[in-house]
Write an enzyme that holds these catalytic residues in place. Sequence first.
Site, short mmCIF file in Angstrom:
data_model
loop_
_atom_site.label_atom_id
_atom_site.label_comp_id
_atom_site.label_asym_id
_atom_site.label_seq_id
_atom_site.Cartn_x
_atom_site.Cartn_y
_atom_site.Cartn_z
N ASN A 13 -3.32 40.17 23.17
CA ASN A 13 -3.30 40.68 21.79
C ASN A 13 -3.59 42.19 21.74
OD1 ASN A 13 -2.70 38.24 20.40
ND2 ASN A 13 -4.75 37.54 20.91
N LYS A 213 -6.42 33.83 31.46
CA LYS A 213 -6.43 35.10 32.20
C LYS A 213 -7.84 35.57 32.53
CE LYS A 213 -7.30 38.46 28.89
NZ LYS A 213 -8.59 38.19 28.45
#
Length: 313
Positions: A13, A213
């Site tokens: 993001n 991640k």
Amino acid sequence: MTKRKIVIALGGNAILSDDASAAAQQAALVETAEYLVKFIENGDDLIISHGNGPQVGNLLLQQAATDSEKNPAMPIDTCVAMTQGSIGYWMQNALGNALAKRNIKKPVVSIVTQVVVDENDQAFKNPTKPIGPFLSEEDAQKEMDRTGSIFKEDASRGWRKVVASPKPVSIQEYEVVNQLVESGVVTISVGGGGVPVIVKDGELTGIEAVIDKDFASQKLAELVKADLLVVLTGVDNVFINYNKPDQKKLENVTVAEMKKYIAENQFAPGSMLPKVEAAIAFVENYPQGKAMITSLENVENVLEGNGGTVITK
């Protein structure tokens, strides 16, 4: 200040906001590079990882929209590799330009990274990670019958395919990453959590899954023996009693304290909790290292040694 080996994990993001165009994402990474370059100016060795949630989601939509016998949709492991390539290219371009502007001669390279997971991981028994487009119940049922995939209703917005999110066991290319860093190269790796692979009959085989991640970055930091793992998020510090009158900012905390806060349900699942769990896993597995959770905008304070939430053994 002594030179440090730092793994820094960017969120997907942080690259993509409302505008999904390549130009908008590249512009966001130009801004990001201006912060990251400060670590390099400081003399630190940098290993950058990044999320790809929004990007791989969009790519899967494109794949689904053009899926045909002549042009079949690519599987998710391949889509992860594709976004590793595209985001890695944007990142190395932006950081390379930021370094050139400062007359710093330092190569930046992206590595398509395979992350090994255990095919017996419990996550495969209960897939929870939604990916790809929203479908009607009828279309979802057709897809389940056709492909054997699992679809679940997602927040009353429709039905979405769900895949497993297993924990990383190892990073296939970690030694290469380490050799590059030791040679003074800034590396970008484990993008989007890495391409998920399992070991079958002594060979690596891609599998349909999505790796978090932050956990992939933690595993990489552990394998390359990083001095510091920086997990970036939207706030400068982790808080307990967040958004309540008695909210408290966490600055220097131990693993034991963080585990106590987890037991009290202080951190939201799916947002702050995995970041905290990844930070804990790093310092437990590599006690010489430190983990930090902070925002990109707080980098100046981090460099001065007084920023973010620092977690130690």
